[in-house]
Design a protein around this motif. Structure first.
Motif, PDB file in Angstrom:
ATOM      1  N   GLU A  67      -0.317  15.457  -1.002  1.00 48.91           N
ATOM      2  CA  GLU A  67       0.874  14.933  -0.339  1.00 48.91           C
ATOM      3  C   GLU A  67       0.549  13.897   0.735  1.00 48.91           C
ATOM      4  OE1 GLU A  67       3.405  18.084   1.030  1.00 48.91           O
ATOM      5  OE2 GLU A  67       3.442  19.082  -0.923  1.00 48.91           O
ATOM      6  N   VAL A  68      -0.732  13.724   1.039  1.00 50.34           N
ATOM      7  CA  VAL A  68      -1.130  12.755   2.053  1.00 50.34           C
ATOM      8  C   VAL A  68      -1.178  11.362   1.427  1.00 50.34           C
ATOM      9  CG1 VAL A  68      -2.908  12.089   3.713  1.00 50.34           C
ATOM     10  CG2 VAL A  68      -2.447  14.523   3.273  1.00 50.34           C
ATOM     11  N   VAL A  69      -0.542  10.395   2.075  1.00 50.21           N
ATOM     12  CA  VAL A  69      -0.537   9.017   1.579  1.00 50.21           C
ATOM     13  C   VAL A  69      -1.787   8.295   2.070  1.00 50.21           C
ATOM     14  CG1 VAL A  69       0.727   6.835   1.550  1.00 50.21           C
ATOM     15  CG2 VAL A  69       1.970   9.007   1.478  1.00 50.21           C
ATOM     16  N   VAL A  87      -1.124   9.844  10.577  1.00 49.94           N
ATOM     17  CA  VAL A  87      -1.158  10.170   9.154  1.00 49.94           C
ATOM     18  C   VAL A  87       0.230   9.936   8.562  1.00 49.94           C
ATOM     19  CG1 VAL A  87      -1.621  11.966   7.442  1.00 49.94           C
ATOM     20  CG2 VAL A  87      -2.921  11.931   9.584  1.00 49.94           C
ATOM     21  N   LEU A  88       0.280   9.415   7.349  1.00 54.98           N
ATOM     22  CA  LEU A  88       1.514   9.342   6.576  1.00 54.98           C
ATOM     23  C   LEU A  88       1.434  10.330   5.423  1.00 54.98           C
ATOM     24  CD1 LEU A  88       2.401   5.535   6.178  1.00 54.98           C
ATOM     25  CD2 LEU A  88       3.428   7.194   7.727  1.00 54.98           C
ATOM     26  N   VAL A  89       2.465  11.163   5.273  1.00 49.50           N
ATOM     27  CA  VAL A  89       2.537  12.112   4.163  1.00 49.50           C
ATOM     28  C   VAL A  89       3.895  11.938   3.484  1.00 49.50           C
ATOM     29  CG1 VAL A  89       1.040  13.718   5.397  1.00 49.50           C
ATOM     30  CG2 VAL A  89       3.513  14.051   5.490  1.00 49.50           C
ATOM     31  N   ILE A  90       3.978  12.256   2.208  1.00 51.00           N
ATOM     32  CA  ILE A  90       5.258  12.140   1.517  1.00 51.00           C
ATOM     33  C   ILE A  90       6.218  13.212   2.023  1.00 51.00           C
ATOM     34  CG2 ILE A  90       4.252  11.121  -0.559  1.00 51.00           C
ATOM     35  CD1 ILE A  90       4.546  13.889  -1.903  1.00 51.00           C
ATOM     36  N   ALA A 150       0.828  -1.211   0.000  1.00 48.74           N
ATOM     37  CA  ALA A 150       0.000   0.000   0.000  1.00 48.74           C
ATOM     38  C   ALA A 150       0.858   1.256   0.000  1.00 48.74           C
ATOM     39  CB  ALA A 150      -0.933  -0.015   1.212  1.00 48.74           C
ATOM     40  N   LEU A 151       1.910   1.268   0.810  1.00 46.22           N
ATOM     41  CA  LEU A 151       2.765   2.449   0.892  1.00 46.22           C
ATOM     42  C   LEU A 151       3.526   2.668  -0.406  1.00 46.22           C
ATOM     43  CD1 LEU A 151       4.125   4.792   2.261  1.00 46.22           C
ATOM     44  CD2 LEU A 151       5.613   3.186   3.481  1.00 46.22           C
ATOM     45  N   ARG A 152       4.123   1.631  -0.955  1.00 44.91           N
ATOM     46  CA  ARG A 152       4.902   1.793  -2.175  1.00 44.91           C
ATOM     47  C   ARG A 152       4.026   2.231  -3.342  1.00 44.91           C
ATOM     48  NH1 ARG A 152       8.056  -3.705  -0.914  1.00 44.91           N
ATOM     49  NH2 ARG A 152       9.983  -2.866  -0.058  1.00 44.91           N
ATOM     50  N   SER A 153       2.852   1.653  -3.438  1.00 49.12           N
ATOM     51  CA  SER A 153       1.958   2.008  -4.534  1.00 49.12           C
ATOM     52  C   SER A 153       1.549   3.475  -4.450  1.00 49.12           C
ATOM     53  CB  SER A 153       0.723   1.101  -4.517  1.00 49.12           C
ATOM     54  OG  SER A 153      -0.214   1.510  -5.490  1.00 49.12           O
ATOM     55  N   LEU A 171      14.842  11.224   0.643  1.00 46.42           N
ATOM     56  CA  LEU A 171      16.143  10.576   0.771  1.00 46.42           C
ATOM     57  C   LEU A 171      16.225   9.337  -0.105  1.00 46.42           C
ATOM     58  CD1 LEU A 171      16.584  10.616   4.653  1.00 46.42           C
ATOM     59  CD2 LEU A 171      18.088  11.763   3.021  1.00 46.42           C
ATOM     60  N   GLU A 172      15.114   8.614  -0.163  1.00 43.13           N
ATOM     61  CA  GLU A 172      15.066   7.341  -0.871  1.00 43.13           C
ATOM     62  C   GLU A 172      13.620   7.052  -1.248  1.00 43.13           C
ATOM     63  OE1 GLU A 172      16.073   4.823  -2.314  1.00 43.13           O
ATOM     64  OE2 GLU A 172      18.207   4.509  -1.970  1.00 43.13           O
ATOM     65  N   ARG A 173      13.444   5.949  -1.972  1.00 47.62           N
ATOM     66  CA  ARG A 173      12.096   5.545  -2.350  1.00 47.62           C
ATOM     67  C   ARG A 173      11.252   5.282  -1.104  1.00 47.62           C
ATOM     68  NH1 ARG A 173       9.885   0.008  -5.130  1.00 47.62           N
ATOM     69  NH2 ARG A 173       7.843   0.795  -5.712  1.00 47.62           N
ATOM     70  N   GLY A 174       9.993   5.711  -1.151  1.00 51.27           N
ATOM     71  CA  GLY A 174       9.090   5.481  -0.039  1.00 51.27           C
ATOM     72  C   GLY A 174       9.264   6.438   1.114  1.00 51.27           C
TER      73      GLY A 174
END
Length: 375
Positions: free
Chosen positions: A121-123, A139-142, A48-51, A147-150
């Motif tokens: 920007e909200v995941v 909440v997770l936001v980008i 879910a996060l990577r997608s 720094l890196e993927r994800g």
């Protein structure tokens, strides 16, 4: 189905995550065994996060794009095997850091904070299903300068407008996030004010790094011998044995997350009482002690806390890298090609050591930590 709109606690406009999708999880989603390099591709959470993160990269939501083949990376010669990555845009394109003046600087709603980001920007929102200890929604936001993927930011209790002080709830969320992942490359961390935090709104960093770090199996020794190692309330604390050292190590196999969160929170509170800034890094890793016979195995989570003297004001110019959570763990995002090519282990150890407590001051702190653990 879209969630109903919610307003901020003061009755203002809807928060940017009001209609974001919800990722729900429960105790059965926490992965406590079988995580290893070269193992399973990932969990439901990882997918879910990577997608969601890749979708936002494709949509141009970041300040720059990461190379499709990955950032240039090299292992520095030497026993520590530091990992350097060339990421110049991280230095030039990121949002200017806020003016931080104090370890306990109050949250200032008129300045930039994560309630002001655009909804794109909200995941997703993180919600633990009923049946566990009550938790506010996180909440997770980008991170728009990745720094890196994800690379995302974990915002515990985001709507409350908390300053950048690690809470017990935040520590619990970070631990659960790691145990939701089947990828040993997922890393989490926290920079306090005065230790490279650039936004005074409670947040932790999380990102995938597809290469191992020495910290995952670095040798350590217990601060206290049993039975006084952790008392009844706290987990035992270990000390890193290898340079640059001066870090406090906790380990959990996932069966004592509440106690682990309590210990991390208590340690950070102790550091604040001593006016010490700090960086925290969490990763899948081996149990403390000597390096294991099977170093590929990552059964539990290591949490390493580095106390340091607080530094405020602009960061010094001309340095090959900052010193914050990932650098102390051995992951070095480097700003320019010349430093990337010429960086040595000795130079890295000098830079890291200059930000940590001197040995005498660290030893004095350990007396306070030992007393706390005996409570």
């Amino acid at each position: 189905m879209a969630a109903p709109r919610e307003e901020d606690p003061d009755g203002g406009p809807a928060l940017p995550w009001a209609q974001a999708p919800v990722f729900s999880y429960s105790e059965r989603d926490l992965i406590r065994s079988g995580v290893r390099w070269g193992g399973a591709a990932g969990s439901r959470f990882d997918a879910a996060l990577r997608s969601a993160w890749d979708q936002r990269m494709s949509a141009g939501c970041f300040r720059y794009r990461l190379p499709s083949a990955g950032l240039p990376s090299r292992r520095l010669p030497g026993p520590r095997r530091f990992l350097a990555q060339l990421n110049p845009q991280r230095a030039t394109e990121r949002r200017p850091p806020q003016d931080i003046r104090s370890l306990r600087q109050p949250f200032e709603p008129e300045r930039f904070n994560f309630t002001r980001i655009p909804a794109r920007e909200v995941v997703f929102r993180l919600r633990r299903e009923a049946g566990a200890e009550a938790q506010a929604e996180a909440v997770l936001v980008i991170n728009v300068s990745p720094l890196e993927r994800g690379h995302v930011l974990l915002l515990p209790e985001a709507a409350r407008g908390l300053p950048q002080l690690l809470t017990r709830e935040a520590a619990m969320r970070a631990l659960e996030l790691l145990f939701l992942s089947a990828d040993p490359g997922l890393r989490l961390g926290f920079n306090s004010l005065g230790a490279a935090a650039s936004v005074n709104h409670l947040h932790l960093h999380a990102y995938y790094l597809g290469q191992s770090l020495g910290l995952e199996s670095a040798p350590s020794r217990p601060l206290l011998a049993p039975p006084a190692a952790g008392g009844r309330r706290f987990l035992p604390v270990h000390l890193l044995s290898e340079p640059p050292g001066r870090g406090l190590l906790l380990y959990t196999d996932g069966g004592d997350l509440a106690r682990a969160a309590l210990t991390l929170h208590a340690l950070c509170a102790l550091l604040l009482r001593r006016s010490l800034a700090h960086n925290l890094f969490l990763c899948r890793g081996c149990p403390p002690g000597l390096p294991p016979a099977r170093p590929a195995c990552r059964l539990g989570v290591r949490a390493v806390l580095w106390p340091r003297a607080a530094r405020f004001g602009p960061k010094p110019l001309g340095q090959p890298f900052a010193v914050a959570l990932c650098e102390l763990a051995g992951h070095l995002p480097v700003y320019n090609p010349q430093d990337y090519r010429s960086l040595t282990e000795a130079r890295v150890l000098d830079a890291l050591g200059s930000h940590l407590l001197p040995e005498e001051q660290f030893s004095q702190l350990l007396e306070d930590v030992s007393q706390m653990l005996k409570e």
